[in-house]
Design an enzyme around this catalytic site. Sequence first.
Site, PDB file in Angstrom:
ATOM      1  N   HIS A  66      -4.321  -2.397 -34.998  1.00 35.92           N
ATOM      2  CA  HIS A  66      -3.514  -2.295 -36.218  1.00 35.92           C
ATOM      3  C   HIS A  66      -4.175  -3.030 -37.374  1.00 35.92           C
ATOM      4  O   HIS A  66      -4.775  -4.085 -37.210  1.00 35.92           O
ATOM      5  CB  HIS A  66      -2.068  -2.751 -36.000  1.00 35.92           C
ATOM      6  CG  HIS A  66      -1.850  -4.220 -35.810  1.00 35.92           C
ATOM      7  ND1 HIS A  66      -1.688  -5.088 -36.873  1.00 35.92           N
ATOM      8  CD2 HIS A  66      -1.706  -4.974 -34.693  1.00 35.92           C
ATOM      9  CE1 HIS A  66      -1.458  -6.306 -36.414  1.00 35.92           C
ATOM     10  NE2 HIS A  66      -1.477  -6.266 -35.096  1.00 35.92           N
ATOM     11  N   ASP A 178      -5.192 -11.641 -36.641  1.00 32.16           N
ATOM     12  CA  ASP A 178      -4.225 -10.688 -36.084  1.00 32.16           C
ATOM     13  C   ASP A 178      -3.899  -9.654 -37.149  1.00 32.16           C
ATOM     14  O   ASP A 178      -3.117  -9.933 -38.058  1.00 32.16           O
ATOM     15  CB  ASP A 178      -2.973 -11.458 -35.647  1.00 32.16           C
ATOM     16  CG  ASP A 178      -1.834 -10.583 -35.182  1.00 32.16           C
ATOM     17  OD1 ASP A 178      -2.064  -9.380 -34.937  1.00 32.16           O
ATOM     18  OD2 ASP A 178      -0.706 -11.097 -35.070  1.00 32.16           O
ATOM     19  N   GLU A 212       2.159  -2.216 -37.972  1.00 30.63           N
ATOM     20  CA  GLU A 212       2.514  -2.734 -36.647  1.00 30.63           C
ATOM     21  C   GLU A 212       3.443  -3.929 -36.754  1.00 30.63           C
ATOM     22  O   GLU A 212       4.382  -4.070 -35.954  1.00 30.63           O
ATOM     23  CB  GLU A 212       1.244  -3.138 -35.881  1.00 30.63           C
ATOM     24  CG  GLU A 212       1.484  -3.545 -34.428  1.00 30.63           C
ATOM     25  CD  GLU A 212       1.772  -5.031 -34.219  1.00 30.63           C
ATOM     26  OE1 GLU A 212       2.146  -5.406 -33.088  1.00 30.63           O
ATOM     27  OE2 GLU A 212       1.629  -5.815 -35.182  1.00 30.63           O
ATOM     28  N   GLU A 213       3.180  -4.802 -37.717  1.00 29.48           N
ATOM     29  CA  GLU A 213       3.938  -6.050 -37.818  1.00 29.48           C
ATOM     30  C   GLU A 213       5.407  -5.832 -38.162  1.00 29.48           C
ATOM     31  O   GLU A 213       6.215  -6.754 -38.031  1.00 29.48           O
ATOM     32  CB  GLU A 213       3.290  -6.978 -38.856  1.00 29.48           C
ATOM     33  CG  GLU A 213       1.870  -7.429 -38.527  1.00 29.48           C
ATOM     34  CD  GLU A 213       1.806  -8.431 -37.386  1.00 29.48           C
ATOM     35  OE1 GLU A 213       2.874  -8.815 -36.870  1.00 29.48           O
ATOM     36  OE2 GLU A 213       0.690  -8.822 -37.004  1.00 29.48           O
ATOM     37  N   ASP A 235      -5.226  -5.532 -29.285  1.00 29.53           N
ATOM     38  CA  ASP A 235      -4.495  -6.460 -30.151  1.00 29.53           C
ATOM     39  C   ASP A 235      -4.891  -7.880 -29.774  1.00 29.53           C
ATOM     40  O   ASP A 235      -5.854  -8.079 -29.028  1.00 29.53           O
ATOM     41  CB  ASP A 235      -2.977  -6.229 -30.022  1.00 29.53           C
ATOM     42  CG  ASP A 235      -2.218  -6.568 -31.306  1.00 29.53           C
ATOM     43  OD1 ASP A 235      -2.545  -7.585 -31.953  1.00 29.53           O
ATOM     44  OD2 ASP A 235      -1.292  -5.827 -31.670  1.00 29.53           O
ATOM     45  N   HIS A 322      -0.117 -16.191 -36.207  1.00 31.50           N
ATOM     46  CA  HIS A 322       0.763 -16.103 -37.379  1.00 31.50           C
ATOM     47  C   HIS A 322       0.742 -17.393 -38.196  1.00 31.50           C
ATOM     48  O   HIS A 322       1.758 -17.846 -38.721  1.00 31.50           O
ATOM     49  CB  HIS A 322       2.196 -15.724 -36.979  1.00 31.50           C
ATOM     50  CG  HIS A 322       2.348 -14.267 -36.659  1.00 31.50           C
ATOM     51  ND1 HIS A 322       3.555 -13.619 -36.709  1.00 31.50           N
ATOM     52  CD2 HIS A 322       1.427 -13.334 -36.317  1.00 31.50           C
ATOM     53  CE1 HIS A 322       3.375 -12.339 -36.388  1.00 31.50           C
ATOM     54  NE2 HIS A 322       2.080 -12.158 -36.144  1.00 31.50           N
TER      55      HIS A 322
END
Length: 357
Positions: A66, A178, A212-213, A235, A322
């Site tokens: 993603h 990410d 995706e998030e 991922d 994150h």
Amino acid sequence: MSPSSKAFLLDLLSTPSPSGFEARGQRKWTAYAGQFADRVESDAYGNAWATLEGGRDGRRIMLEAHADEIGYMVRHITAEGFIYVDRIGGSDAATARGRRVEIFGDKGTVRGVIGNIAIHIRDRNDEKVPEVHHLAIDIGASSAKEVARAGIRVGHPAVYADGVEELGTNKLCGRALDNRIGGFIIAEVLARLSKRKSRLPSTIHAVNAVQEEIGGHGATMISNRLMPDVAIILDVTHATDTPNVDARKHGTVRLGGGPTLTHGAANHVEVVKRLIEVAKKHEIIVQHEAASRTTGTDANVIFTQQSGIPSALVSLPLRYMHSVVEMAHLDDVEQAIQLLVAFAESVKAKDEFRVRV
């Protein structure tokens, strides 16, 4: 990793791509991946994929990552010129105060800071983690009109201004590895497969999906469009080898210990079995993870499309997910590339991934 590959990786990791606003990163990804593909395409919402054609009767393999990252969105502008925001994805308000941000407005990028009241004068009795609606961005404006003149309105996206840097030995640290690092990995897989003397029997679709998030929306769209015979989702996962992480709750995943293979409902047993076999054959180091209910990735939506797509999740260990100091090991990146290349090369024209009953 070649100098050109590393330059692309660092450039991609430095390019803001908040969910719903991924075009900047997608343009760079398609320009790079297109060098190794027969064609590059995109859809209405910005999913991008590069295709390397295989044999006429071969299987269709989708390698998916993603493209988007977490961030913020302007929600309210006060008369005094302060900007309040909402989350895009799983942004952590606990780490937000005192950070620089970039807001992407109608007149370009505007720098700001998320204010942090000095420890001397804030109320520290029963102090709690701020909620997102407590975060106020200061761009140096004195009024709502000044904010408007800067080209900022409600609905504009923002990300932290922190970039990426090399840290220690073979490690990268920065914002939003990410999962732009996943986009790099699938592009490198395509690059290596394109250099084979003979074409694979399988057609490879390297997909960099959007959103995706915020729910895997891009993966849903592209899976229905391509309907591959098998899909490998790439991922990141939580490296649990840092202080204060309980392995009894989260499993044992080491940074530098190789990519992980996930076991659980979304992960087709025959696809996972093949990944284990090729890893053993090519002496590729892998780790194992359990996802008894959900993976928290695009794998969740890909494997259920239409009549079902045999799928498996391969994950790159990542510390401090994150946050603005996400950390990955370049050895794990290389192992992930080798694993996906070996898997693609292993799939024969008549291979069928299904559970026999």
